[in-house]
Design a protein around this motif. Structure first.
Motif, short mmCIF file in Angstrom:
data_model
loop_
_atom_site.label_atom_id
_atom_site.label_comp_id
_atom_site.label_asym_id
_atom_site.label_seq_id
_atom_site.Cartn_x
_atom_site.Cartn_y
_atom_site.Cartn_z
N ALA A 9 -67.52 -12.52 2.26
CA ALA A 9 -68.63 -11.69 1.76
C ALA A 9 -68.16 -10.76 0.66
O ALA A 9 -66.96 -10.45 0.53
CB ALA A 9 -69.21 -10.88 2.91
N SER A 10 -69.09 -10.31 -0.14
CA SER A 10 -68.79 -9.31 -1.17
C SER A 10 -68.66 -7.94 -0.53
O SER A 10 -69.06 -7.72 0.63
CB SER A 10 -69.90 -9.29 -2.21
N ALA A 11 -68.12 -6.99 -1.28
CA ALA A 11 -68.02 -5.62 -0.77
C ALA A 11 -69.40 -5.07 -0.44
O ALA A 11 -69.58 -4.39 0.58
CB ALA A 11 -67.32 -4.74 -1.80
N ALA A 12 -70.38 -5.36 -1.28
CA ALA A 12 -71.75 -4.86 -1.03
C ALA A 12 -72.32 -5.44 0.25
O ALA A 12 -72.97 -4.74 1.04
CB ALA A 12 -72.64 -5.20 -2.23
N GLN A 13 -72.10 -6.74 0.50
CA GLN A 13 -72.60 -7.37 1.72
C GLN A 13 -71.93 -6.78 2.96
O GLN A 13 -72.57 -6.59 4.00
CB GLN A 13 -72.36 -8.88 1.66
N ARG A 14 -70.65 -6.52 2.87
CA ARG A 14 -69.93 -5.95 4.01
C ARG A 14 -70.47 -4.56 4.35
O ARG A 14 -70.69 -4.24 5.52
CB ARG A 14 -68.44 -5.89 3.70
N LEU A 15 -70.66 -3.75 3.33
CA LEU A 15 -71.19 -2.40 3.58
C LEU A 15 -72.61 -2.46 4.14
O LEU A 15 -72.95 -1.73 5.07
CB LEU A 15 -71.16 -1.59 2.28
N ALA A 16 -73.43 -3.34 3.58
CA ALA A 16 -74.83 -3.44 4.04
C ALA A 16 -74.90 -3.87 5.50
O ALA A 16 -75.83 -3.47 6.22
CB ALA A 16 -75.59 -4.42 3.15
N ALA A 17 -73.92 -4.65 5.94
CA ALA A 17 -73.94 -5.13 7.32
C ALA A 17 -73.65 -4.02 8.32
O ALA A 17 -74.03 -4.13 9.50
CB ALA A 17 -72.92 -6.26 7.49
N LEU A 18 -73.01 -2.95 7.89
CA LEU A 18 -72.62 -1.89 8.81
C LEU A 18 -73.72 -0.88 9.07
O LEU A 18 -73.75 -0.26 10.13
CB LEU A 18 -71.39 -1.15 8.27
N PHE A 19 -74.60 -0.68 8.10
CA PHE A 19 -75.61 0.38 8.17
C PHE A 19 -77.01 -0.20 8.21
O PHE A 19 -77.28 -1.24 7.61
CB PHE A 19 -75.52 1.29 6.95
N SER A 20 -77.90 0.48 8.89
CA SER A 20 -79.32 0.14 8.72
C SER A 20 -79.77 0.70 7.38
O SER A 20 -79.24 1.72 6.91
CB SER A 20 -80.15 0.74 9.87
N PRO A 21 -80.74 0.06 6.72
CA PRO A 21 -81.10 0.45 5.35
C PRO A 21 -81.50 1.90 5.18
O PRO A 21 -81.28 2.50 4.13
CB PRO A 21 -82.28 -0.49 5.03
#
Length: 379
Positions: A9-21
């Motif tokens: 995954a990209s860095a953005a995808q990894r971060l997005a997976a950790l937090f709710s929007p």
């Protein structure tokens, strides 16, 4: 959640997976690092991700400064620090100045850990060099089977005659997670990493730094007893003078680092640490033992002394490089380069192989770029 694996995954995808929007705020960054502040299951969190799509996620001077700032922010706002690391290590063409930047970053992270900052490392595909030391300075690490973690990269390790398959089998996430304790193997999914982070946040119980260091030393001793390594460096203790010397112009491996840490731990009062060593070992057997952990253990041991009010003065008398420099200089109260001493990004042989660079004998501005505090031209 996307079906992309975490390691791909990209860095953005990894971060997005950790937090709710609705619970995450991206922060400005002056480097390739990506920073997000938010709340996960009621826990304030600051996540910092290297970007493997930008120069393989290397740590340059700007990235080191950015992560130091993130550590300070996490401490000020009482947030857990989440390091999403996928990095080839230091940006070698930044020259010797990158060593000064990594020295300052390691000191910042060591001090934060000793002061109780919760730190977890979520590891992506590759975590080499200085990035591996940052990962081992965290109190918990999560791997996928495909993760590769080592002080040296596979290309360097293969110079010892080991075949590629043997190198990968020694340094992948499956091998690393067998050590247990703070090492955790996960399915290679974004959801698995997000779940592991939530569980760690909810279950974390911090031990005192001294207790944690003692337990770690026992674990590292047991590991070496199971796979004995012969120290390569000659250690000399001058107890009356408060001096500990490591000589022989050797590559320091796991056994050397642990022996050096044990001697430093038993010293009384201020400590003069005199190093005349090339750098860290590039032997695959040392990497099998997870060399980065032994080097970081040495750094923690030295820095804990400093926190206790006992100065550690490092004197560099040989051509030092790599993880040994980062560990010792990052932890020391002061660093002096004495006649005959020098600091490199890597041993010359590795520089020639990786960067095709000849030796550069021009004087380096060590003090100006934070590599040392003092440089002595005369004995």
């Amino acid at each position: 959640m996307p079906h992309t694996t975490f390691t791909q995954a990209s860095a953005a995808q990894r971060l997005a997976a950790l937090f709710s929007p609705d619970s995450a705020t991206p922060l400005d960054s002056a480097s390739t690092l990506r920073l997000t502040s938010g709340v996960i299951d009621g826990h304030p969190v600051l996540a910092v991700a290297t970007d493997p799509g930008a120069e393989k996620g290397v740590f340059g001077i700007a990235e080191c400064a950015g992560l130091r700032g993130a550590i300070r922010l996490a401490r000020e706002e009482r947030r857990a620090l989440v390091l999403l690391l996928d990095s080839a290590g230091a940006r070698l063409y930044d020259g010797v100045a990158i060593q000064g930047a990594l020295r300052g970053l390691m000191r910042e992270l060591l001090d934060a850990g000793l002061d109780g900052l919760p730190v977890i490392a979520l590891l992506g595909r590759n975590v080499f060099g200085g990035a591996s030391m940052l990962a081992l300075a965290a109190e918990h690490r999560c791997y996928a089977p495909a993760t590769l973690l080592a002080m040296s990269g596979p290309r360097v390790l293969q110079t010892g005659g080991d075949d590629h398959a043997a190198v990968i089998a020694a340094i992948n996430g499956t091998a690393r997670s067998r050590f247990g304790g703070a090492e955790e193997l996960l399915d290679d999914t974004l959801a698995a990493y997000a779940c592991a982070l939530r569980q760690w946040l909810g279950a974390r119980r911090a031990a005192s730094p001294a207790e944690a260091l003692f337990d770690e030393r026992l674990m590292l001793e047991r590991r070496l007893r199971a796979h004995p390594r012969t120290p390569a460096a000659a250690l000399h203790v001058e107890r009356a003078a408060g001096a500990l010397s490591c000589r022989q112009h050797a590559f320091v491996g796991a056994a050397d680092a642990l022996q050096l840490a044990a001697l430093a731990n038993s010293a009384d009062g201020a400590l003069d640490l005199r190093l005349d060593c090339i750098g860290h070992s590039i032997d695959l057997d040392d990497e099998r033992a997870l060399l980065s952990q032994y080097l970081v253990h040495l750094a923690k041991t030295l820095r804990l002394r400093v926190h206790g009010g006992e100065a550690v003065h490092l004197h560099i008398g040989g051509a030092i490089s790599g993880g040994l420099y980062i560990a010792s200089a990052g932890a020391a109260s002061s660093v002096a380069i004495v006649p005959g001493g020098s600091v490199r990004t890597l041993p010359q042989a590795a520089l020639e192989q990786i960067l095709h660079r000849p030796a550069d004998n021009a004087p380096a501005p060590y003090a100006a770029c934070g590599v040392a505090d003092t440089v002595s031209l005369h004995p």
